[in-house]
Write a protein that holds these residues in place. Structure first.
Motif, PDB file in Angstrom:
ATOM      1  N   ALA A  96      -0.941   7.140   7.356  1.00 33.92           N
ATOM      2  CA  ALA A  96      -2.235   7.746   7.528  1.00 33.92           C
ATOM      3  C   ALA A  96      -3.475   6.720   7.378  1.00 33.92           C
ATOM      4  O   ALA A  96      -4.707   7.094   7.795  1.00 33.92           O
ATOM      5  N   ASP A  97      -3.201   5.313   7.039  1.00 33.37           N
ATOM      6  CA  ASP A  97      -4.124   4.292   7.200  1.00 33.37           C
ATOM      7  C   ASP A  97      -5.273   4.527   6.257  1.00 33.37           C
ATOM      8  O   ASP A  97      -6.507   4.272   6.440  1.00 33.37           O
ATOM      9  N   PRO A  98      -4.903   4.713   4.918  1.00 34.80           N
ATOM     10  CA  PRO A  98      -6.059   4.245   3.980  1.00 34.80           C
ATOM     11  C   PRO A  98      -6.322   2.961   3.707  1.00 34.80           C
ATOM     12  O   PRO A  98      -5.782   2.216   4.182  1.00 34.80           O
ATOM     13  N   ARG A  99      -7.313   2.869   2.916  1.00 33.88           N
ATOM     14  CA  ARG A  99      -8.028   1.336   2.724  1.00 33.88           C
ATOM     15  C   ARG A  99      -7.066   0.933   1.815  1.00 33.88           C
ATOM     16  O   ARG A  99      -6.854  -0.217   1.911  1.00 33.88           O
ATOM     17  N   ALA A 100      -6.647   1.400   0.911  1.00 36.70           N
ATOM     18  CA  ALA A 100      -6.149   1.109  -0.281  1.00 36.70           C
ATOM     19  C   ALA A 100      -5.269   2.178  -0.986  1.00 36.70           C
ATOM     20  O   ALA A 100      -5.838   3.336  -1.105  1.00 36.70           O
ATOM     21  N   ILE A 101      -4.208   1.800  -1.595  1.00 42.95           N
ATOM     22  CA  ILE A 101      -3.365   2.644  -2.536  1.00 42.95           C
ATOM     23  C   ILE A 101      -3.321   2.109  -3.921  1.00 42.95           C
ATOM     24  O   ILE A 101      -2.718   1.173  -4.056  1.00 42.95           O
ATOM     25  N   GLY A 102      -3.479   2.911  -4.875  1.00 43.68           N
ATOM     26  CA  GLY A 102      -3.386   2.441  -6.409  1.00 43.68           C
ATOM     27  C   GLY A 102      -2.644   3.157  -7.090  1.00 43.68           C
ATOM     28  O   GLY A 102      -2.587   4.383  -7.082  1.00 43.68           O
ATOM     29  N   LEU A 103      -1.673   2.481  -7.952  1.00 41.80           N
ATOM     30  CA  LEU A 103      -0.602   3.180  -8.417  1.00 41.80           C
ATOM     31  C   LEU A 103      -0.845   3.018  -9.887  1.00 41.80           C
ATOM     32  O   LEU A 103      -0.878   1.915 -10.657  1.00 41.80           O
ATOM     33  N   ASP A 104      -1.354   4.037 -10.509  1.00 42.79           N
ATOM     34  CA  ASP A 104      -1.811   4.201 -11.845  1.00 42.79           C
ATOM     35  C   ASP A 104      -0.561   4.607 -12.688  1.00 42.79           C
ATOM     36  O   ASP A 104      -0.918   5.572 -13.570  1.00 42.79           O
ATOM     37  N   PHE A 105       0.281   3.915 -12.565  1.00 45.86           N
ATOM     38  CA  PHE A 105       1.730   4.360 -13.589  1.00 45.86           C
ATOM     39  C   PHE A 105       2.387   2.899 -13.448  1.00 45.86           C
ATOM     40  O   PHE A 105       2.367   2.292 -12.543  1.00 45.86           O
ATOM     41  N   TYR A 106       3.214   2.882 -14.637  1.00 46.43           N
ATOM     42  CA  TYR A 106       3.934   1.379 -14.450  1.00 46.43           C
ATOM     43  C   TYR A 106       5.261   1.605 -13.674  1.00 46.43           C
ATOM     44  O   TYR A 106       5.852   2.456 -13.737  1.00 46.43           O
ATOM     45  N   ARG A 107       5.567   0.533 -13.092  1.00 49.70           N
ATOM     46  CA  ARG A 107       6.804   0.274 -12.225  1.00 49.70           C
ATOM     47  C   ARG A 107       7.264  -1.171 -12.538  1.00 49.70           C
ATOM     48  O   ARG A 107       7.581  -1.716 -11.629  1.00 49.70           O
ATOM     49  N   ASN A 108       7.551  -1.794 -13.657  1.00 46.69           N
ATOM     50  CA  ASN A 108       8.007  -2.954 -14.024  1.00 46.69           C
ATOM     51  C   ASN A 108       9.322  -2.955 -13.869  1.00 46.69           C
ATOM     52  O   ASN A 108       9.971  -4.119 -13.860  1.00 46.69           O
ATOM     53  N   LEU A 109      10.093  -1.992 -13.833  1.00 47.00           N
ATOM     54  CA  LEU A 109      11.618  -1.897 -13.912  1.00 47.00           C
ATOM     55  C   LEU A 109      11.996  -0.959 -12.669  1.00 47.00           C
ATOM     56  O   LEU A 109      11.162   0.158 -12.363  1.00 47.00           O
ATOM     57  N   PRO A 110      13.101  -1.301 -12.208  1.00 45.43           N
ATOM     58  CA  PRO A 110      13.602  -0.416 -11.090  1.00 45.43           C
ATOM     59  C   PRO A 110      14.254   0.983 -11.620  1.00 45.43           C
ATOM     60  O   PRO A 110      14.743   1.079 -12.547  1.00 45.43           O
ATOM     61  N   VAL A 111      13.946   1.883 -10.732  1.00 45.87           N
ATOM     62  CA  VAL A 111      14.418   3.206 -11.132  1.00 45.87           C
ATOM     63  C   VAL A 111      15.253   3.673  -9.658  1.00 45.87           C
ATOM     64  O   VAL A 111      14.638   4.082  -8.714  1.00 45.87           O
ATOM     65  N   GLU A 112      16.530   3.411  -9.695  1.00 49.13           N
ATOM     66  CA  GLU A 112      17.489   3.509  -8.700  1.00 49.13           C
ATOM     67  C   GLU A 112      17.549   5.279  -8.358  1.00 49.13           C
ATOM     68  O   GLU A 112      17.527   6.099  -9.426  1.00 49.13           O
ATOM     69  N   PRO A 113      17.822   5.498  -7.160  1.00 49.34           N
ATOM     70  CA  PRO A 113      18.151   4.851  -6.051  1.00 49.34           C
ATOM     71  C   PRO A 113      16.774   4.535  -5.331  1.00 49.34           C
ATOM     72  O   PRO A 113      15.789   5.100  -5.629  1.00 49.34           O
TER      73      PRO A 113
END
Length: 651
Positions: A96-113
């Motif tokens: 949808a072409d936003p200017r930026a997307i901020g992730l306000d949650f932690y994702r320092n570890l993989p969550v498969e799949p």
């Protein structure tokens, strides 16, 4: 001599300025001390929060959209939802072409799949911003960022400075890590990405040499003692957060709405999108100034703000300041605040003193509170947090101090009044004196004042001969009984005993309550003559008792004159008396002692021509003649007042 004269000039003003100094600068210093110790910080925070609640909320910032992770989303995709789902969500948003997307949650570890797909997306996108936690808290230590985003410098910290009462009022623009590197916050980094895509914004046009400047707004860093704060943790580059409103200030959609295609690309295009938890089970909520009603109680509805909303407020504040010139929240320098507090308390003390004798003091305090509240609110609308609570406390404390001080002065004045008048005045006169004390008392004494009064002198006939025949001790007791009786009569007729001189009594009618009208002067003259007649009757009663007791019986003489006198304190600083002086005093004394061969029965009463002018027609009076009184240069008419018994020939 110069010092003595200077002291005399200053002394009249010392009591005034002593009270003003105690209720003004004195109270201000005490409040500043309490403020410096942090004891007033909760009150100032509470007042600050009320300003947000009273202020109209800003229009919704349409540049920001929040994608919330709700409880329904967790039930559908699990907690935490896997990287496959996150990658799908991010790809949908990017399309949808936003200017930026901020992730306000932690994702320092993989969550498969789906982890490889998510990493590939992180490697190719320039507008996805992750977060990390740098400052350990009670729940745990540091939390790292998504590794790929960290390598590319697309990570912001989401640490928030929580105040001592558990509320968020400040936000971080930058945080310095353990290595001394400056790390931007998520909210600032998103705002910066947005601004870089604005044609009217020049990232290089920063003119302030020391602080961050975007557009015309300079972001002055928060200091440890700014506003109502005392020794706050001012680490990093903090600012006071200028909320747009409470929870729900930004447009929100759920994660499911985006993935199910219910959010059109037009709603996402060219906007900043923040993704964060809204589900209560994830417990990413904070108390803010809006977490209460106007009266301080907790709200019945959602009373906390989600972390993603807080980051949205920070992002919006930075963008609005740079593009819309929206005010930041500023505070005065500490010296200005101190002078402001001292000025209010000192000014109020002056007004309290001015209106201390009326309800004006209370009105001053109420008016001061209203003005301070209005000034504080008006300044806040323009982005300034100025001290209001401490000056308000100063007004209240100043009123208490000034009231106590005035009460002490009144006790001292009352003691002075009782010293001057308390011997022989009626309670009615004493109360009236006290009501007029501020007009009467000057420099610890009563200054001379001109008045028209009636003076009465009495003397015991042949007292010297009597004193030779009686021993001193019984003579004193007998004389005190006589004096008590005469004083009682004087007080009953609203007169004042000026002094006892041996066996003589000097009384005055018309002071200390000074008379101005002719009818009042006449009433005093009539009261004096009636008092003399009652003295004669009281002496008759005393003689009857003394005769039964075998004690001597006596006769008396009375002289009465009406005219101008001077009323005031006479004496030294060690001993002074309230008394009257003047020609009328001398005339009354001469009348009492005039030609002792003139008979008058039990009590001879002679009055001056001026007294006769006021009492004629009220009593039986006869003219004795036009005589020259002792010490006088011109003859004067004198009159003798007869009692009814004398007129009837019964005496």
């Amino acid at each position: 001599m110069v010092w003595v004269n200077l002291r005399k000039q200053v002394q009249p003003y010392w009591s005034q300025w002593q009270g003003i100094l105690m209720a003004g600068p004195g109270v201000a210093v005490m409040l500043l001390l309490l403020r410096g110790l942090g004891l007033l910080q909760p009150l100032e925070w509470a007042a600050y929060d009320r300003l947000f609640l009273l202020r109209p909320e800003s229009p919704r910032d349409e540049r920001i959209l929040i994608v919330g992770v709700t409880e329904a989303d967790l039930e559908r995709w699990g907690s935490p939802f896997n990287d496959e789902t996150l990658a799908t969500l991010l790809e949908t948003l990017e399309d949808a072409d936003p200017r930026a997307i901020g992730l306000d949650f932690y994702r320092n570890l993989p969550v498969e799949p789906g982890h490889e797909r998510l990493v590939e997306l992180f490697e190719t996108s320039d507008r996805i911003i992750g977060i990390e936690k740098q400052v350990p808290d009670q729940q745990g230590g540091r939390i790292g960022p998504p590794p790929v985003l960290a390598e590319r410098g697309l990570v912001g910290v989401n640490d928030v400075p929580v105040d001592g009462d558990g509320r968020l009022r400040r936000a971080l623009l930058f945080l310095t890590d353990e290595e001394g590197n400056s790390r931007p916050s998520l909210g600032f980094l998103l705002a910066w990405l947005y601004l870089q895509q604005e044609r009217e914004f020049d990232p290089e046009a920063q003119t302030h040499p020391e602080y961050l400047q975007l557009g015309r707004r300079v972001f002055y860093p928060f200091e440890a003692n700014d506003g109502g704060y005392v020794r706050a943790d001012a680490g990093g580059y903090q600012i006071l957060l200028n909320f747009r409103g409470g929870p729900g200030s930004f447009e929100m959609v759920s994660m499911a709405e985006v993935l199910d295609g219910e959010v059109s690309p037009e709603r996402l295009r060219d906007r900043l999108v923040l993704i964060g938890p809204l589900a209560p089970s994830l417990n990413d909520f904070f108390y803010t100034p809006y977490s209460q009603n106007l009266w301080g109680g907790l709200l019945e509805g959602p009373d906390r703000m989600s972390g993603v909303e807080f980051q949205a407020h920070l992002t919006s504040q930075v963008i609005s300041a740079a593009l819309d010139d929206r005010p930041l929240i500023r505070v005065w320098p500490s010296l200005w605040e101190m002078l402001w507090i001292v000025a209010w308390t000192s000014g109020a003390a002056v007004f309290y003193w001015r209106w201390r004798q009326s309800a004006g003091g209370l009105l001053v305090m109420l008016a001061g509170w209203i003005v301070l509240a209005g000034l504080g609110y008006g300044a806040f609308l323009w982005g300034w947090w100025i001290p209001a609570i401490v000056p308000m406390l100063g007004l209240g404390a100043g009123a208490i101090v000034m009231t106590s001080y005035v009460a002490r002065l009144e006790r001292e004045d009352r003691a002075l009044m009782m010293h001057l008048f308390g011997r022989h005045v009626t309670s009615t006169v004493a109360e009236e004196i006290w009501r007029q004390r501020h007009e009467l008392v000057r420099e610890g004494r009563l200054p001379g004042r001109r008045a028209t009064a009636t003076v009465l002198f009495t003397d015991i006939k042949n007292f010297s001969t009597l004193a030779e025949q009686i021993d001193a001790e019984p003579l004193m007791g007998w004389l005190n009984e006589y004096m008590e009786g005469m004083a009682e009569v004087v007080l009953r007729h609203e007169g004042a005993i000026d002094k006892f001189i041996g066996d003589s009594v000097m009384a005055v009618f018309g002071v200390p309550l000074l008379r101005e009208r002719e009818d009042e002067i006449a009433a005093d003259a009539i009261a004096a003559v009636r008092c003399a007649l009652d003295m004669a009757e009281r002496l008759r009663q005393l003689n009857a008792r003394w005769q039964e007791q075998g004690q001597p019986i006596i006769a008396m003489r009375v002289g009465i004159a009406t005219g101008p006198v001077v009323v005031g304190s006479l004496g030294s600083s060690q001993r002074e008396d309230y008394t009257i002086i003047g020609d009328s005093v001398n005339v009354a004394a001469r009348l009492e002692s005039f030609d002792k061969s003139v008979e008058g029965g039990l009590c001879r009463i002679l009055v001056s021509e001026s007294t006769h002018h006021y009492v004629q027609g009220q009593f039986p009076v006869e003219l004795l003649g036009n005589v020259l009184l002792k010490g006088r240069q011109k003859p004067a008419k004198i009159y003798q007042v007869r009692s009814e018994a004398e007129v009837l020939g019964e005496d």
